[in-house]
Design a protein around this motif. Structure first.
Motif: not given
Length: 213
Positions: A106-108, A117-118, A125-131
């Protein structure tokens, strides 16, 4: 046009400006991105280069794959392709992953990471989600290849769509085990790999400047 604008009330001008800005943002963030995604999808899954050219060589990997809103669709898709044991491996115990993926998905679309965000560690969370999403899709991919290999064992070599030499077979088995081990670790801790000596994102710079931990 100028004469009309000069005589228009402030409220009307404000509404016109908001509508114009909204349409531009929609064009940039929604319509343009959907067109780009459609072209990419057509290249790998459509007839852009030929329907079968990427057979057994592609993985559809999107950030919302493990998000909360996609749980039902993902479960239906996986259970239609795999037996109970493999489906349970891919589906069970994903509660922690679903929560992280929901925030990440849900990040724009933006060039900046603000202080909110920080503070919420959204970029982590975006990085972990990608992994963990890539791990899940790669595990799903190798399980599907296993099915093909088992199904085509009795076929003549010329009729097989997939075959491995001894070295490739050993590599495949090792990769499958590594993916399964990582997947189980991700289900225990979605950040187990993301936080192992990686990047810390800061607010206030394009792309979210980062420092090594």
């Amino acid at each position: 046009m100028v004469k009309y604008l000069k005589g228009a009330r402030i409220g009307v001008l404000e509404q016109m400006l908001k509508t114009r800005v909204g349409s531009m943002l929609s064009l940039l963030l929604d319509i343009n991105l959907k067109q780009t995604r459609r072209l990419i999808f057509d290249i790998f899954f459509g007839n852009f280069y030929g329907k079968d050219i990427w057979g057994n060589r592609r993985v559809f990997n999107v950030i919302y794959e493990l998000s909360l809103f996609n749980i039902t669709s993902r479960e239906s898709n996986i259970r239609s392709k795999f037996d109970a044991a493999d489906a349970d491996l891919l589906l069970k115990g994903c509660t922690k992953l679903n929560s992280v993926a929901e925030v990440a998905s849900t990040m724009g679309t933006t060039l900046w990471y603000d202080h909110q965000d920080a503070a919420s560690k959204r970029m982590d969370k975006v990085v972990a989600c990608g992994q963990f999403t890539t791990c899940a899709k790669m595990l799903e991919y190798v399980l599907a290849l296993e099915k093909i290999l088992e199904r085509e064992t009795s076929l003549p070599s010329a009729d097989r769509t997939l075959s491995f030499g001894d070295f490739d077979q050993q590599l495949f088995v090792a990769m499958r085990k590594q993916l399964e081990d990582d997947w189980k670790a991700f289900k225990e801790d979605p950040f187990f790999y993301a936080l192992s000596g990686r990047l810390h994102f800061q607010a206030g710079c394009p792309g979210g400047s980062f420092l090594r931990r």
